[in-house]
Design an enzyme around this catalytic site. Structure first.
Site, PDB file in Angstrom:
ATOM      1  N   HIS A   1       0.821  -1.158   0.085  1.00 56.34           N
ATOM      2  CA  HIS A   1      -0.050   0.039  -0.182  1.00 56.34           C
ATOM      3  C   HIS A   1       1.077   1.272  -0.056  1.00 56.34           C
ATOM      4  CE1 HIS A   1       0.684  -0.389   4.061  1.00 56.34           C
ATOM      5  NE2 HIS A   1       0.193   0.875   4.770  1.00 56.34           N
TER       6      HIS A   1
ATOM      7  N   HIS B   1       1.614   3.949   1.946  1.00 56.75           N
ATOM      8  CA  HIS B   1       2.209   4.675   2.993  1.00 56.75           C
ATOM      9  C   HIS B   1       3.661   4.738   2.825  1.00 56.75           C
ATOM     10  CE1 HIS B   1      -1.412   4.365   5.498  1.00 56.75           C
ATOM     11  NE2 HIS B   1      -1.696   5.343   5.025  1.00 56.75           N
TER      12      HIS B   1
ATOM     13  N   ASP C   1       6.099   4.868   5.058  1.00 53.31           N
ATOM     14  CA  ASP C   1       6.977   3.752   5.913  1.00 53.31           C
ATOM     15  C   ASP C   1       7.111   2.302   5.045  1.00 53.31           C
ATOM     16  OD1 ASP C   1       4.148   3.596   6.709  1.00 53.31           O
ATOM     17  OD2 ASP C   1       4.853   2.183   8.153  1.00 53.31           O
ATOM     18  N   HIS C   2       6.098   2.439   3.737  1.00 51.53           N
ATOM     19  CA  HIS C   2       6.175   0.872   2.775  1.00 51.53           C
ATOM     20  C   HIS C   2       6.887   1.330   1.797  1.00 51.53           C
ATOM     21  CE1 HIS C   2       3.620  -1.126   6.143  1.00 51.53           C
ATOM     22  NE2 HIS C   2       3.444   0.087   6.311  1.00 51.53           N
TER      23      HIS C   2
ATOM     24  N   ASP D   1       0.154  -3.741   6.524  1.00 55.74           N
ATOM     25  CA  ASP D   1      -0.699  -2.993   7.526  1.00 55.74           C
ATOM     26  C   ASP D   1      -2.157  -3.608   7.735  1.00 55.74           C
ATOM     27  OD1 ASP D   1       1.620  -1.572   8.269  1.00 55.74           O
ATOM     28  OD2 ASP D   1       1.054   0.064   7.777  1.00 55.74           O
TER      29      ASP D   1
ATOM     30  N   HIS E   1       4.740  -4.221  11.177  1.00 54.71           N
ATOM     31  CA  HIS E   1       5.138  -3.517  12.310  1.00 54.71           C
ATOM     32  C   HIS E   1       5.190  -4.344  13.606  1.00 54.71           C
ATOM     33  CE1 HIS E   1       4.701   0.662  10.945  1.00 54.71           C
ATOM     34  NE2 HIS E   1       3.810   0.035  10.005  1.00 54.71           N
TER      35      HIS E   1
HETATM   36 FE    FE Z   1       2.972   1.164   8.151  1.00 54.81          FE
HETATM   37 ZN    ZN Z   2       0.197   1.865   6.503  1.00 50.07          ZN
END
Ligand code: FE
Ligand code: ZN
Length: 265
Positions: free
Chosen positions: A63, A65, A67-68, A139, A177
């Site tokens: 996805h 975001h 952090d990905h 996530d 995470h």
């Molecule tokens: Fe994340």
């Molecule tokens: Zn995310």
């Protein structure tokens, strides 16, 4: 930085690479070529590739975001890697879009794409059935919890998790995470009498005390202890009814009540 090879028996080596404060990036390799899953940070991936003298052939994204996907552009140009991901306006680096039900073949592995909207609308998960089942779910499903609903509705997320629930119980769930302790503390508020949960909390607490990861987890453990997969369990339903002061709730409403409760827990 702690790096752990978690499944040495798989024909591919699967390495969990910590990043930022609590992310896990995943690297799959056959000794020569590698697949990076959700490389939010390029540097930690590059360090691992160089240490093992690997070529990065593929990047899988779940996805949009940061952090990905934060490391995608740099890795893509450095290794000329193919970027596979959802059809999303927010991930223009994707060179091969994939959608629900599609199967792709990378490094001799068959990978099933499962659409799992909820955390974001573009969210997909990757499932490898054989030789032993592995799920990379970003996530969406966490150990002991699930992602926040930034874009989707409770009904969408409940349906997405319902699909993941159908995978083989021995599936190893690779989420993105290390949120497990906080997730399980919430799970205990929902189900104070769940003995599997109480046991899992003790196990995870001792792992974390030794600074070891609680991820990946078995889907069977999630089915027994994760309230977000247990929206039709009698105790979870009654906790949701108490919380909302409603005398009847459908499964989407139960899920929504639990998710909303977690948001402020
Ligand atoms: Fe994340
Ligand atoms: Zn995310």
């Amino acid at each position: 930085m702690i790096k752990n090879t978690v499944e040495a028996t798989h024909p591919l080596t699967i390495t969990r690479i910590p990043a930022f404060s609590d992310n896990y990036l995943w690297l799959l390799d056959n000794g020569q070529s590698a697949i990076a899953v959700d490389p939010g940070d390029a540097q930690v991936i590059i360090a691992e590739l160089e240490a093992k003298q690997l070529q990065l052939d593929y990047i899988l994204t779940t996805h949009h975001h940061a952090d990905h996907i934060g490391g995608v552009t740099e890795l893509q140009s450095r290794y000329n890697a193919k970027v596979i991901g959802p059809d999303s306006d927010y991930i223009p680096q994707v060179t091969q879009t994939v959608s629900d039900g599609e199967q792709i073949n990378l490094l001799g592995l068959s990978i099933d794409v499962i659409s799992v909207p909820g955390h974001t609308l573009d969210h997909i998960a990757y499932f490898i059935a054989s030789p032993n089942p592995l799920l990379f779910c970003g996530d969406t499903l966490f150990a002991g919890g699930c992602g926040r609903l930034f874009e989707g509705t409770p009904a969408q997320m409940r349906h997405s998790l319902g699909k993941l629930r159908e995978l083989p119980a021995k599936t190893l769930v690779h989420c993105a995470h290390e949120y497990t302790q906080a997730n399980l503390a919430f799970a205990l508020a929902v189900e104070p009498n769940n003995s599997d949960l109480i046991q899992r909390i003790a196990t995870v607490d001792s792992l974390r005390k030794k600074q070891q990861a609680s991820v990946p987890s078995l889907l069977s453990e999630e089915l027994a202890t994760n309230p977000f997969l247990r929206y039709d369990n009698a105790d979870v339903v009654s906790a949701a009814m108490q919380r909302t002061e409603q005398s009847s709730l459908n499964t989407d409403e139960v899920f929504g009540a639990i998710r909303q409760w977690k948001d402020t827990f």
